[in-house]
Design an enzyme around this catalytic site. Structure first.
Site: not given
Length: 261
Positions: A45, A111, A145
């Site tokens: 990331e 995300k 994540c």
């Protein structure tokens, strides 16, 4: 063309804080060091900057230097490359995963679950939809994540083959990272791959890696050392997925639901 096997290189690396050019340079060396033929290279990331809440310092456009570098590398190496970086678009900042194909085509995912503990929700715009990438006949779900903590978002309603997480997941909570990667593989009957960074960032957050790949039964396929830079290649097979999905059929019994973003 559909491939029975998919070879994936997991690149566990330290990152230079808010310095895209230096990170590209270091990653180029690591990619050049991969001598075995692979299908996908996975970077962490925010691989150009570390997990920064100062997007203005590092943000790029989809026509910027990092995307051009990824396209050139993917074409030259004949490999797909994926990871996330800070993208600015329509006056917003995104923590965006890019999946760059050798052809130059780019698939993206923003995300969804911004990390409120670090204030990510205050500076980055959250995504609203999943992205399923079709590559060499494999369906890949690309997430980032903190998304790992939310199983409903990852639920395998698309019949994907690989669930892929790129992360900057800190050392104090790495036990959760290990447990959740394994759980996502088991509950979705898919391969699950997580690539995390190592090292210390400018906020004194420590990262211990624990990058790994799991098969559909939750068996760990990799042996990447913790707390150090390393690259490991794992081979995924369609036969493994088919064998256990046909034998166990757990996905046939999954709950039906509608997800409102």
């Amino acid at each position: 063309m559909e491939s029975e096997q998919l070879k994936v290189a997991l690149v566990q690396t330290n990152l230079v804080w808010e310095h895209p050019a230096e990170n590209r340079q270091q990653l180029a060396k690591k990619i050049d060091a991969i001598t075995e033929t692979v299908d996908i290279i996975v970077l962490p990331e925010m691989f150009t900057s570390g997990f920064t809440m100062n997007p203005k310092a590092v943000a790029e456009t989809m026509g910027g230097e990092t995307i051009r570098w990824l396209k050139n590398t993917a074409k030259t190496k004949n490999v797909a490359i994926t990871g996330s970086l800070v993208i600015t678009e329509n006056n917003n900042y995104y923590n965006r995963s890019v999946f760059v194909l050798p052809s130059g085509e780019v698939k993206t995912y923003d995300k969804k679950h911004t990390f409120t503990l670090a204030g990510e929700h205050k500076v980055y715009t959250a995504g609203t939809s999943k992205t399923i990438i079709d590559y060499k006949g494999w369906k890949i779900c690309s997430l980032i994540c903190y998304d790992l903590r939310f199983p409903v978002w990852a639920r395998n309603v698309e019949n994907y083959d690989v669930l892929l997480y790129v992360a900057n997941w800190p050392k104090p909570r790495v036990n959760a990272w290990d447990a959740l990667l394994k759980a996502r593989a088991i509950e979705n009957m898919s391969y699950c791959i997580g690539v995390n960074r190592v090292g210390l960032d400018a906020n004194s957050n420590e990262y211990s890696g624990h990058s790994a790949a799991y098969d559909v039964l939750g068996e760990k396929l990799t042996n990447i050392p913790s707390n150090q830079e390393a690259t490991e290649i794992v081979t995924l097979t369609k036969a493994h997925i088919a064998t256990y999905r046909n034998k166990l059929k757990f996905l046939d019994d999954k709950d039906a639901f509608t997800l409102n973003s």
